[in-house]
Design an enzyme around this catalytic site. Structure first.
Site, mmCIF file in Angstrom:
data_model
loop_
_atom_site.group_PDB
_atom_site.id
_atom_site.type_symbol
_atom_site.label_atom_id
_atom_site.label_comp_id
_atom_site.label_asym_id
_atom_site.label_seq_id
_atom_site.Cartn_x
_atom_site.Cartn_y
_atom_site.Cartn_z
ATOM 1 N N SER A 25 0.815 -1.209 0.000
ATOM 2 C CA SER A 25 0.000 0.000 0.000
ATOM 3 C C SER A 25 0.849 1.260 0.000
ATOM 4 O O SER A 25 2.073 1.215 0.083
ATOM 5 C CB SER A 25 -0.953 0.056 1.194
ATOM 6 O OG SER A 25 -0.212 0.182 2.384
ATOM 7 N N TYR A 58 -3.168 0.487 -3.110
ATOM 8 C CA TYR A 58 -4.326 1.028 -2.392
ATOM 9 C C TYR A 58 -3.827 1.916 -1.255
ATOM 10 O O TYR A 58 -2.675 1.820 -0.822
ATOM 11 C CB TYR A 58 -5.224 -0.094 -1.860
ATOM 12 C CG TYR A 58 -4.548 -0.987 -0.850
ATOM 13 C CD1 TYR A 58 -4.656 -0.734 0.515
ATOM 14 C CD2 TYR A 58 -3.776 -2.070 -1.262
ATOM 15 C CE1 TYR A 58 -4.022 -1.546 1.442
ATOM 16 C CE2 TYR A 58 -3.141 -2.885 -0.344
ATOM 17 C CZ TYR A 58 -3.270 -2.622 1.000
ATOM 18 O OH TYR A 58 -2.631 -3.420 1.908
#
Length: 114
Positions: A25, A58
């Site tokens: 991430s 993400y």
């Protein structure tokens, strides 16, 4: 017909840290996320201005006011601390979308909003 439009952009953010052995991430200061209109868990395209690497990951929420942009997991191999990156989120829509952009200085302070 649905088209893909730019929804949010954090322009010229500075990478402040890396955690290679993490799930993955990009961690973004919560305040910067809110000002750009990016949500936790949202998919983003990250472009490294220093080396032209592009990758999708993400977002996880970082500490509010920290001005930190941290790359985690495999993405940590695609940038170095101090590299400048552009972080973009997109949306599907039948009609054009007005995107929100924040432009940062090298300390990840907002210098302009569009």
């Amino acid at each position: 017909m649905l088209n893909i439009y730019l929804k949010s952009k954090i322009h010229m953010a500075t990478v402040t840290g890396k955690k290679l052995f993490y799930e993955g991430s990009i961690e973004i200061d919560e305040e910067l996320m809110e000002r750009a209109g990016i949500s936790e868990g949202e998919m983003v395209l990250v472009v490294n201005v220093n080396n032209a690497e592009r990758f999708v990951t993400y977002v996880i929420k970082g500490k509010r006011g920290s001005r930190e942009i941290n790359l985690n997991g495999a993405a940590a191999r695609l940038a170095e601390e101090g590299d400048r990156v552009i972080i973009m989120a997109f949306t599907l829509s039948e009609t054009p979308v007005k995107s929100k952009t924040i432009i940062l200085n090298d300390k990840n302070e907002i210098v302009q909003e569009k």
